[in-house]
Design a protein around this motif. Sequence first.
Motif, PDB file in Angstrom:
ATOM      1  N   VAL A 183       7.470  -6.415  13.002  1.00  0.00           N
ATOM      2  CA  VAL A 183       6.728  -5.228  12.453  1.00  0.00           C
ATOM      3  C   VAL A 183       7.183  -4.744  11.093  1.00  0.00           C
ATOM      4  O   VAL A 183       6.587  -4.141  10.336  1.00  0.00           O
ATOM      5  CB  VAL A 183       7.041  -4.004  13.703  1.00  0.00           C
ATOM      6  N   THR A 184       8.447  -4.989  10.816  1.00  0.00           N
ATOM      7  CA  THR A 184       9.017  -4.614   9.381  1.00  0.00           C
ATOM      8  C   THR A 184       9.194  -5.698   8.386  1.00  0.00           C
ATOM      9  O   THR A 184       8.431  -5.740   7.643  1.00  0.00           O
ATOM     10  CB  THR A 184      10.326  -3.936   9.601  1.00  0.00           C
ATOM     11  N   LEU A 185      10.131  -6.442   8.423  1.00  0.00           N
ATOM     12  CA  LEU A 185      10.412  -7.583   7.515  1.00  0.00           C
ATOM     13  C   LEU A 185       9.461  -8.267   7.280  1.00  0.00           C
ATOM     14  O   LEU A 185       9.332  -8.664   6.061  1.00  0.00           O
ATOM     15  CB  LEU A 185      11.613  -8.015   7.905  1.00  0.00           C
ATOM     16  N   SER A 186       8.882  -8.842   8.304  1.00  0.00           N
ATOM     17  CA  SER A 186       7.749 -10.065   8.121  1.00  0.00           C
ATOM     18  C   SER A 186       6.756  -9.729   7.169  1.00  0.00           C
ATOM     19  O   SER A 186       6.008 -10.440   6.476  1.00  0.00           O
ATOM     20  CB  SER A 186       7.539 -10.546   9.372  1.00  0.00           C
ATOM     21  N   LEU A 187       6.231  -8.388   7.256  1.00  0.00           N
ATOM     22  CA  LEU A 187       5.300  -7.946   6.185  1.00  0.00           C
ATOM     23  C   LEU A 187       5.598  -7.710   4.995  1.00  0.00           C
ATOM     24  O   LEU A 187       4.703  -7.738   3.885  1.00  0.00           O
ATOM     25  CB  LEU A 187       4.515  -6.581   6.946  1.00  0.00           C
ATOM     26  N   ALA A 188       6.905  -7.539   4.518  1.00  0.00           N
ATOM     27  CA  ALA A 188       7.321  -7.276   3.214  1.00  0.00           C
ATOM     28  C   ALA A 188       7.052  -8.208   2.151  1.00  0.00           C
ATOM     29  O   ALA A 188       6.644  -8.176   0.927  1.00  0.00           O
ATOM     30  CB  ALA A 188       8.694  -6.829   3.077  1.00  0.00           C
ATOM     31  N   LEU A 189       7.284  -9.641   2.468  1.00  0.00           N
ATOM     32  CA  LEU A 189       7.048 -10.750   1.805  1.00  0.00           C
ATOM     33  C   LEU A 189       5.501 -10.893   1.028  1.00  0.00           C
ATOM     34  O   LEU A 189       5.367 -11.628   0.315  1.00  0.00           O
ATOM     35  CB  LEU A 189       7.636 -12.012   2.286  1.00  0.00           C
ATOM     36  N   ALA A 190       4.727 -10.544   2.088  1.00  0.00           N
ATOM     37  CA  ALA A 190       3.149 -10.608   1.506  1.00  0.00           C
ATOM     38  C   ALA A 190       2.835  -9.870   0.206  1.00  0.00           C
ATOM     39  O   ALA A 190       2.025 -10.124  -0.315  1.00  0.00           O
ATOM     40  CB  ALA A 190       2.390  -9.953   2.605  1.00  0.00           C
ATOM     41  N   TYR A 191       3.602  -8.919  -0.138  1.00  0.00           N
ATOM     42  CA  TYR A 191       3.495  -8.095  -1.310  1.00  0.00           C
ATOM     43  C   TYR A 191       4.297  -8.420  -2.320  1.00  0.00           C
ATOM     44  O   TYR A 191       4.370  -7.830  -3.437  1.00  0.00           O
ATOM     45  CB  TYR A 191       3.695  -6.511  -0.927  1.00  0.00           C
ATOM     46  N   GLY A 215      10.929  -4.574  -7.800  1.00  0.00           N
ATOM     47  CA  GLY A 215       9.678  -5.594  -8.112  1.00  0.00           C
ATOM     48  C   GLY A 215       8.792  -5.142  -6.667  1.00  0.00           C
ATOM     49  O   GLY A 215       7.541  -5.637  -6.828  1.00  0.00           O
ATOM     50  N   ASN A 216       9.401  -4.960  -5.814  1.00  0.00           N
ATOM     51  CA  ASN A 216       8.659  -4.885  -4.314  1.00  0.00           C
ATOM     52  C   ASN A 216       9.034  -3.703  -3.594  1.00  0.00           C
ATOM     53  O   ASN A 216      10.104  -4.108  -3.001  1.00  0.00           O
ATOM     54  CB  ASN A 216       8.571  -6.236  -3.662  1.00  0.00           C
ATOM     55  N   PRO A 217       8.445  -2.691  -4.029  1.00  0.00           N
ATOM     56  CA  PRO A 217       8.864  -1.319  -2.919  1.00  0.00           C
ATOM     57  C   PRO A 217       8.836  -1.591  -1.557  1.00  0.00           C
ATOM     58  O   PRO A 217       9.505  -0.874  -0.762  1.00  0.00           O
ATOM     59  CB  PRO A 217       8.018  -0.338  -3.503  1.00  0.00           C
ATOM     60  N   VAL A 218       7.866  -2.295  -0.912  1.00  0.00           N
ATOM     61  CA  VAL A 218       7.548  -2.516   0.447  1.00  0.00           C
ATOM     62  C   VAL A 218       8.949  -3.168   1.045  1.00  0.00           C
ATOM     63  O   VAL A 218       9.073  -2.889   2.294  1.00  0.00           O
ATOM     64  CB  VAL A 218       6.497  -3.803   0.580  1.00  0.00           C
ATOM     65  N   VAL A 219       9.718  -4.082   0.338  1.00  0.00           N
ATOM     66  CA  VAL A 219      10.795  -4.399   1.022  1.00  0.00           C
ATOM     67  C   VAL A 219      12.028  -3.227   1.388  1.00  0.00           C
ATOM     68  O   VAL A 219      12.217  -3.420   2.423  1.00  0.00           O
ATOM     69  CB  VAL A 219      11.653  -5.221  -0.298  1.00  0.00           C
ATOM     70  N   TRP A 220      11.941  -2.263   0.349  1.00  0.00           N
ATOM     71  CA  TRP A 220      12.784  -0.994   0.723  1.00  0.00           C
ATOM     72  C   TRP A 220      12.184  -0.104   1.947  1.00  0.00           C
ATOM     73  O   TRP A 220      12.923   0.371   2.767  1.00  0.00           O
ATOM     74  CB  TRP A 220      13.000  -0.448  -0.588  1.00  0.00           C
TER      75      TRP A 220
END
Length: 294
Positions: free
Chosen positions: A120-128, A218-223
């Motif tokens: 639900v959290t971490l796996s989605l971040a790399l798509a961005y 560079g990727n705010p979704v990671v945070w």
Amino acid sequence: QKIRIVEALQAQGHFVAMTGDGVNDAPALKRADIGVAMGQGGTDVAREASSLVLLDDNFATIVAAVREGRRIYDNIRKSVVFLLPTNGAQSLVILVAVLFGLTLPLAPVQILWVNLVTAVTLSLALAYEPAEDGIMSRPPRGPGGSVISASSLRYVVVVSVLIGAATLAVFFIQRESGASTAVSQTTAVTMLALGQLAYLFSCRFIGQSSLTPRVLRGNPVVWIATGALVALQLVFTYVPFMNSWFDSAPIGLREWGMTFGFAVVVFLLVEALKAVTRRGERRADAARLRERGV
């Protein structure tokens, strides 16, 4: 002449794209691996013979599309290489415990929790993830092949072992210190979550070192994903009804510090493996150039 040029390039092993707009371009557009017709000034015959139609007739759009395609492919690779060690580490932990007749470091419902929070959290971040530096200076990737290369598979195996070993280590350290099974298992679940979080930052730059301040931006979704993971893990650890549902228990600062320290070690060891892999790839590239007399 155009179709002969396409066939000559293909005979040398190249993957050929051909652009054209007229009826006379149609045979070469059809013969090329990718035919690109002009959408505004092109004839109907050229568009029908092509795989792609360039709607704005601007060649810069092709460059932008190649860049975006490489970014998407990179992010697919990163996501797959990131997700696989989650199951690998869990399998290793359970396998070792069963083979040696030890107390299970993870209850079945806790395994479900780890899979849930990372998906639900971490796996989605790399798509961005944005495109990496130098993405357009790479040589073209050959057609076919697998998303998981030999080097990527090596990452999956090594990271599975590292996170699995760290999880076993914190569990048995807790057991040796006299902690209850619930506290020990909660510490092990926290180790799995933080280990995956550390690996996420390493996966942001698969072909480059992540030991750089750029990994933090560079990727705010990671945070956002990091904050969500930590919040969910706090709920798992300290909310009473979650303790009842998942057989978890509150842990102290010592346990948080220990799991965080092991996560940092996992990150540094993965970066060391990346450095060794890059050095080997550079040597292999240099050897191929010497064979060609370059």
